[in-house]
Enzyme design. Sequence first.
Site, PDB file in Angstrom:
ATOM      1  N   ASN A  58       0.828  -1.202   0.000  1.00  9.38           N
ATOM      2  CA  ASN A  58       0.000   0.000   0.000  1.00  9.38           C
ATOM      3  C   ASN A  58       0.863   1.253   0.000  1.00  9.38           C
ATOM      4  OD1 ASN A  58      -1.795   2.165   0.702  1.00  9.38           O
ATOM      5  ND2 ASN A  58      -3.258   0.671   1.427  1.00  9.38           N
ATOM      6  N   ASP A  59       1.466   1.568   1.107  1.00 11.95           N
ATOM      7  CA  ASP A  59       2.204   2.826   1.229  1.00 11.95           C
ATOM      8  C   ASP A  59       3.384   2.928   0.267  1.00 11.95           C
ATOM      9  OD1 ASP A  59       0.474   3.505   3.301  1.00 11.95           O
ATOM     10  OD2 ASP A  59       1.721   2.501   4.783  1.00 11.95           O
ATOM     11  N   ILE A  60       4.048   1.794  -0.030  1.00 11.16           N
ATOM     12  CA  ILE A  60       5.256   1.847  -0.856  1.00 11.16           C
ATOM     13  C   ILE A  60       4.939   2.013  -2.342  1.00 11.16           C
ATOM     14  CG2 ILE A  60       6.577   0.499   0.788  1.00 11.16           C
ATOM     15  CD1 ILE A  60       6.275  -1.899  -1.108  1.00 11.16           C
TER      16      ILE A  60
END
Length: 480
Positions: free
Chosen positions: A408-410
């Site tokens: 998600n964040d990466i």
Amino acid sequence: MLSQEFVSAAAIAASVLFILSLGGLSNQEKAKRAVWYGIVGMAVAILSTALGPRIGGFGWLIPMALIGAAVGVWLARKVEMTEMPQLVAALHSFVGLAAVFIGWNADMERTRVAAIKATGVSFDGLSAFATTLAHKTPAELTFLQVEVVLGLFIGAVTFTGSVVAFGKLAGKIGGKPHKLAGGHWLNGGAALLALILAIAYFNGAGFWTLFLIAALAFFIGWHLIMGIGGADMPVVVSMLNSYSGWAAAAIGFTLSNDLLIVTGALVGSSGAILSYIMCKAMNRNFVSVILGGFGTTQSEAAEIEGEQVAIDTGGVASALNDAENVIIVPGYGMAVAQAQNAVSDLVRKLRSAGKNVRFGIHPVAGRLPGHMNVLLAEARVPYDIVMEMDEINDDFAETDVVIVIGSNDIVNPAAQEDPGSPIAGMPVLKVWEAKQVFVCKRGQGTGYSGIENPLFFKENTRMLYGDARASIDALVPMID
């Protein structure tokens, strides 16, 4: 009992093995051998220390060692790779607490030896540590007090900080930053009060000062890590690794143990370097992170328009069969689903069909540095197709299909496109530049940082909902 010369030689051998272990872990092909270097080095260190001159109390030492070994074996068999980040944090807490206990005990021994000196009683029968204290000069004893305070303070911060990090990584504590009223002033005030107490201790104040210093350091460790958000937890883990190393080094000086000094310095310096590298990889200010987000401001993220469009495995398989270049981006979700072997099977099937398949690995994928690399190596994915972010980021624009598995964040474009995002400026894998992106995800929840990902709403992105392992297993037979 072993002679002091033999113990010193064993310490040098163990230190060399630890250095070889750290060096080998930077390379996937050498990692397994490097782990064995570390195991042998630790065995040498434990045995040479336990069998050293004037070491007694084997009636306590042996049972405690056996219990610790049994717990270690049980944890090694029980803990999954998905739980490694929180396990590492928990192990750091043990080192910190050990430093606190040793600091307290060292001062008790110092007081006892001073009392024996005053009465003129013989030093025969004292422990090796007490005997060493008996022959120290006043200047050396003062330096010992400095070592005790440093080891105790760093150890206490490491203990409570690691406990909080464990809680956040395990989901037992919320990932959002939490600070008491007064924020950093409370941390600064506690540190200043600890310094005043340390000065009082150096000038003859009693054991109570060390107890209060530990209590203040416990508070600082707790409040410091509570004030750091979930998105920065990978940095926090490596930072606490560094703290535990310096605590161990301080213990080594206190106990006059060369091996502890060298090992602690290795862990402390390597942890600090890793923390800096990770801060750079996440576009975080190193000092800001270690001070609990000091000087940062909270911005409002931009609203996301559109909707997430789902696709089934048949649609993904069709795109893969038509593709020439494929990049797979694994994340924590792959680890949770234990889908690495299924992914490895998919890669073999795609490569046998003539596809160019590679992996894109973010430095902090999986909440722990190297987490994804270890999982892929475990599944026997060829090392030469596992690429770091900087090596592969420019290739997404020429890629036909990207499969994101539990990340998600990466892979969040808001890091580059939204200045108000909590992860603004963080280097990410630019998967959205590919022709088609398929995101394998359990549901529509946010990532570990708790922020929404615009990638999921882009026109070239489709969501493959479901368990990652089951989804990939279903894909494999469909590849021509």
